[in-house]
Design a protein around this motif. Structure first.
Motif, PDB file in Angstrom:
ATOM      1  N   HIS A 137       0.927  -1.223  -0.010  1.00 27.36           N
ATOM      2  CA  HIS A 137      -0.023  -0.007   0.125  1.00 27.36           C
ATOM      3  C   HIS A 137       0.906   1.177   0.112  1.00 27.36           C
ATOM      4  O   HIS A 137       0.439   2.415  -0.402  1.00 27.36           O
ATOM      5  CB  HIS A 137      -1.161   0.049   1.059  1.00 27.36           C
ATOM      6  N   VAL A 138       2.084   1.337   0.494  1.00 23.60           N
ATOM      7  CA  VAL A 138       3.107   2.469   0.605  1.00 23.60           C
ATOM      8  C   VAL A 138       3.419   2.913  -0.783  1.00 23.60           C
ATOM      9  O   VAL A 138       3.062   3.940  -1.240  1.00 23.60           O
ATOM     10  CB  VAL A 138       4.043   2.283   1.524  1.00 23.60           C
ATOM     11  N   TRP A 139       3.510   2.025  -1.471  1.00 22.57           N
ATOM     12  CA  TRP A 139       3.988   2.081  -3.028  1.00 22.57           C
ATOM     13  C   TRP A 139       3.064   2.362  -4.023  1.00 22.57           C
ATOM     14  O   TRP A 139       2.970   3.259  -4.588  1.00 22.57           O
ATOM     15  CB  TRP A 139       4.972   0.993  -3.801  1.00 22.57           C
ATOM     16  N   ARG A 140       1.736   1.670  -3.818  1.00 26.06           N
ATOM     17  CA  ARG A 140       0.650   1.823  -4.334  1.00 26.06           C
ATOM     18  C   ARG A 140       0.105   3.385  -4.235  1.00 26.06           C
ATOM     19  O   ARG A 140      -0.144   4.014  -5.035  1.00 26.06           O
ATOM     20  CB  ARG A 140      -0.489   1.008  -4.012  1.00 26.06           C
ATOM     21  N   ASP A 141       0.125   3.689  -2.916  1.00 28.76           N
ATOM     22  CA  ASP A 141      -0.568   5.263  -2.614  1.00 28.76           C
ATOM     23  C   ASP A 141       0.545   6.288  -3.254  1.00 28.76           C
ATOM     24  O   ASP A 141       0.010   7.232  -3.989  1.00 28.76           O
ATOM     25  CB  ASP A 141      -0.463   5.414  -1.383  1.00 28.76           C
ATOM     26  N   ARG A 142       1.888   5.897  -3.204  1.00 23.36           N
ATOM     27  CA  ARG A 142       2.700   6.766  -3.918  1.00 23.36           C
ATOM     28  C   ARG A 142       2.713   6.984  -5.358  1.00 23.36           C
ATOM     29  O   ARG A 142       2.491   8.123  -5.938  1.00 23.36           O
ATOM     30  CB  ARG A 142       4.136   6.679  -3.619  1.00 23.36           C
ATOM     31  N   VAL A 143       2.442   5.751  -6.007  1.00 29.18           N
ATOM     32  CA  VAL A 143       2.232   5.939  -7.582  1.00 29.18           C
ATOM     33  C   VAL A 143       0.902   6.457  -7.722  1.00 29.18           C
ATOM     34  O   VAL A 143       0.836   7.431  -8.635  1.00 29.18           O
ATOM     35  CB  VAL A 143       2.177   4.179  -8.125  1.00 29.18           C
ATOM     36  N   MET A 144      -0.270   6.185  -7.033  1.00 27.20           N
ATOM     37  CA  MET A 144      -1.485   6.876  -7.312  1.00 27.20           C
ATOM     38  C   MET A 144      -1.254   8.419  -7.121  1.00 27.20           C
ATOM     39  O   MET A 144      -2.378   9.350  -7.571  1.00 27.20           O
ATOM     40  CB  MET A 144      -2.593   6.182  -6.418  1.00 27.20           C
ATOM     41  N   GLY A 145      -0.519   8.916  -6.518  1.00 29.55           N
ATOM     42  CA  GLY A 145      -0.229  10.670  -6.284  1.00 29.55           C
ATOM     43  C   GLY A 145       0.773  11.198  -7.186  1.00 29.55           C
ATOM     44  O   GLY A 145       0.860  12.340  -7.257  1.00 29.55           O
ATOM     45  N   VAL A 146       1.133  10.103  -8.230  1.00 31.07           N
ATOM     46  CA  VAL A 146       1.971  10.871  -9.206  1.00 31.07           C
ATOM     47  C   VAL A 146       1.514  11.442 -10.250  1.00 31.07           C
ATOM     48  O   VAL A 146       0.343  11.078 -10.708  1.00 31.07           O
ATOM     49  CB  VAL A 146       3.083   9.722  -9.588  1.00 31.07           C
ATOM     50  N   LYS A 147       1.812  12.735 -10.345  1.00 25.77           N
ATOM     51  CA  LYS A 147       1.249  13.406 -11.697  1.00 25.77           C
ATOM     52  C   LYS A 147       2.215  13.764 -12.876  1.00 25.77           C
ATOM     53  O   LYS A 147       1.620  14.037 -13.979  1.00 25.77           O
ATOM     54  CB  LYS A 147       1.072  14.707 -11.224  1.00 25.77           C
ATOM     55  N   THR A 148       3.429  13.606 -12.707  1.00 23.99           N
ATOM     56  CA  THR A 148       4.430  13.617 -13.703  1.00 23.99           C
ATOM     57  C   THR A 148       5.424  12.721 -13.972  1.00 23.99           C
ATOM     58  O   THR A 148       5.393  11.671 -13.246  1.00 23.99           O
ATOM     59  CB  THR A 148       5.391  14.941 -13.758  1.00 23.99           C
ATOM     60  N   VAL A 149       6.119  12.341 -15.238  1.00 22.20           N
ATOM     61  CA  VAL A 149       6.926  11.449 -15.599  1.00 22.20           C
ATOM     62  C   VAL A 149       8.224  11.876 -14.539  1.00 22.20           C
ATOM     63  O   VAL A 149       8.765  10.533 -13.982  1.00 22.20           O
ATOM     64  CB  VAL A 149       7.512  11.308 -17.019  1.00 22.20           C
ATOM     65  N   SER A 150       8.494  12.754 -14.273  1.00 21.64           N
ATOM     66  CA  SER A 150       9.604  13.228 -13.466  1.00 21.64           C
ATOM     67  C   SER A 150       9.221  12.316 -12.002  1.00 21.64           C
ATOM     68  O   SER A 150      10.292  11.663 -11.440  1.00 21.64           O
ATOM     69  CB  SER A 150       9.868  14.484 -13.474  1.00 21.64           C
ATOM     70  N   GLU A 151       8.137  12.566 -11.641  1.00 19.64           N
ATOM     71  CA  GLU A 151       7.699  12.225 -10.101  1.00 19.64           C
ATOM     72  C   GLU A 151       7.679  10.624 -10.393  1.00 19.64           C
ATOM     73  O   GLU A 151       8.271   9.782  -9.302  1.00 19.64           O
ATOM     74  CB  GLU A 151       6.364  12.540  -9.797  1.00 19.64           C
ATOM     75  N   LEU A 152       7.283  10.093 -11.309  1.00 23.14           N
ATOM     76  CA  LEU A 152       7.364   8.532 -11.295  1.00 23.14           C
ATOM     77  C   LEU A 152       8.687   8.184 -11.388  1.00 23.14           C
ATOM     78  O   LEU A 152       9.039   7.157 -10.813  1.00 23.14           O
ATOM     79  CB  LEU A 152       6.508   8.157 -12.463  1.00 23.14           C
ATOM     80  N   SER A 153       9.627   8.645 -12.110  1.00 22.32           N
ATOM     81  CA  SER A 153      10.975   8.319 -12.420  1.00 22.32           C
ATOM     82  C   SER A 153      11.492   8.422 -10.986  1.00 22.32           C
ATOM     83  O   SER A 153      12.346   7.461 -10.651  1.00 22.32           O
ATOM     84  CB  SER A 153      11.538   9.272 -13.188  1.00 22.32           C
ATOM     85  N   GLN A 154      11.415   9.343 -10.127  1.00 17.72           N
ATOM     86  CA  GLN A 154      11.992   9.386  -8.701  1.00 17.72           C
ATOM     87  C   GLN A 154      11.508   8.562  -7.928  1.00 17.72           C
ATOM     88  O   GLN A 154      12.377   7.856  -7.271  1.00 17.72           O
ATOM     89  CB  GLN A 154      11.663  10.679  -8.072  1.00 17.72           C
ATOM     90  N   LEU A 155      10.366   7.926  -7.964  1.00 15.95           N
ATOM     91  CA  LEU A 155       9.833   6.980  -7.154  1.00 15.95           C
ATOM     92  C   LEU A 155      10.279   5.521  -7.710  1.00 15.95           C
ATOM     93  O   LEU A 155      10.820   4.714  -6.701  1.00 15.95           O
ATOM     94  CB  LEU A 155       8.422   6.570  -7.400  1.00 15.95           C
ATOM     95  N   LEU A 156      10.688   5.268  -8.890  1.00 15.40           N
ATOM     96  CA  LEU A 156      11.049   4.140  -9.279  1.00 15.40           C
ATOM     97  C   LEU A 156      12.531   3.883  -8.955  1.00 15.40           C
ATOM     98  O   LEU A 156      13.174   2.895  -8.582  1.00 15.40           O
ATOM     99  CB  LEU A 156      10.960   4.210 -10.766  1.00 15.40           C
ATOM    100  N   LYS A 157      13.341   5.206  -8.945  1.00 14.75           N
ATOM    101  CA  LYS A 157      14.612   5.062  -8.531  1.00 14.75           C
ATOM    102  C   LYS A 157      14.811   4.906  -7.093  1.00 14.75           C
ATOM    103  O   LYS A 157      15.857   4.469  -6.699  1.00 14.75           O
ATOM    104  CB  LYS A 157      15.440   6.448  -8.897  1.00 14.75           C
ATOM    105  N   MET A 158      13.966   5.208  -6.214  1.00 10.86           N
ATOM    106  CA  MET A 158      14.133   4.880  -4.923  1.00 10.86           C
ATOM    107  C   MET A 158      13.672   3.554  -4.455  1.00 10.86           C
ATOM    108  O   MET A 158      14.100   3.037  -3.338  1.00 10.86           O
ATOM    109  CB  MET A 158      12.711   5.779  -4.199  1.00 10.86           C
ATOM    110  N   ALA A 159      13.052   2.614  -5.314  1.00  8.96           N
ATOM    111  CA  ALA A 159      12.973   1.277  -5.288  1.00  8.96           C
ATOM    112  C   ALA A 159      14.038   0.340  -4.981  1.00  8.96           C
ATOM    113  O   ALA A 159      15.242   0.900  -5.499  1.00  8.96           O
ATOM    114  CB  ALA A 159      12.082   0.593  -6.449  1.00  8.96           C
TER     115      ALA A 159
END
Length: 164
Positions: free
Chosen positions: A142-164
């Motif tokens: 749920h932590v990753w899922r909630d973060r992904v659902m809050g993403v609005k830009t490719v840059s934000e999504l990229s940052q999340l994936l780099k944290m994985a």
């Protein structure tokens, strides 16, 4: 394989759920897909895999909406079958190029799918390969899922994936 319209090009893979009599399945995979599949095959408990082919009646399809353009379909690339504690479980894996159009919307709807149907799967993962390393977001967490659902830009999504 003929019934699935599989072309006889690419690599012959073992363990596909629709393998031919010789136990092999022809599939042309890109480098990310190849890396992810090889990692999955080497995991303990791996049983088999299915190439989730776009637009097939039997394929797992997840709808997503791109603002104003209407509904489209995404198909997670792989369904992986694993044995966990003596029972079979299925994972939906999506190696994804986030630079392609609609990637933020696809990630959002994959996360929403996980929120609604995650109990029916072992893992639902959004994956990128960064410098040869597969970065995985397990959207059943749920932590990753909630973060992904809050993403609005490719840059934000990229940052999340780099944290994985």
């Amino acid at each position: 394989p003929d019934a699935l319209d599989v072309k006889k090009e690419g690599t012959l893979w073992k363990h596909h759920l629709y393998a031919a009599d010789d136990g092999l399945f022809p599939a042309k995979l890109n480098t990310w897909e190849t890396q992810v599949l090889e990692e999955e095959i080497s995991r303990p408990g791996f049983v088999g895999w299915l190439r989730n082919t776009d637009r097939k009646a039997w394929a797992l399809r997840i709808p997503y909406e791109v603002g104003g353009e209407g509904w489209k379909s995404q198909y997670p690339d792989f369904l992986i079958v694993r044995e966990v504690k003596g029972k079979l479980t299925v994972d939906a894996l999506e190696p994804h190029d986030i630079t392609r159009p609609g990637s933020v919307e696809k990630a959002d709807h994959l996360a929403r799918f996980a929120q609604k149907h995650g109990d029916d799967f072992g893992r639902i993962e959004l994956i990128i390969v960064d410098d040869g390393v597969a970065k995985r977001l397990n959207l059943n967490d749920h932590v990753w899922r909630d973060r992904v659902m809050g993403v609005k830009t490719v840059s934000e999504l990229s940052q999340l994936l780099k944290m994985a």
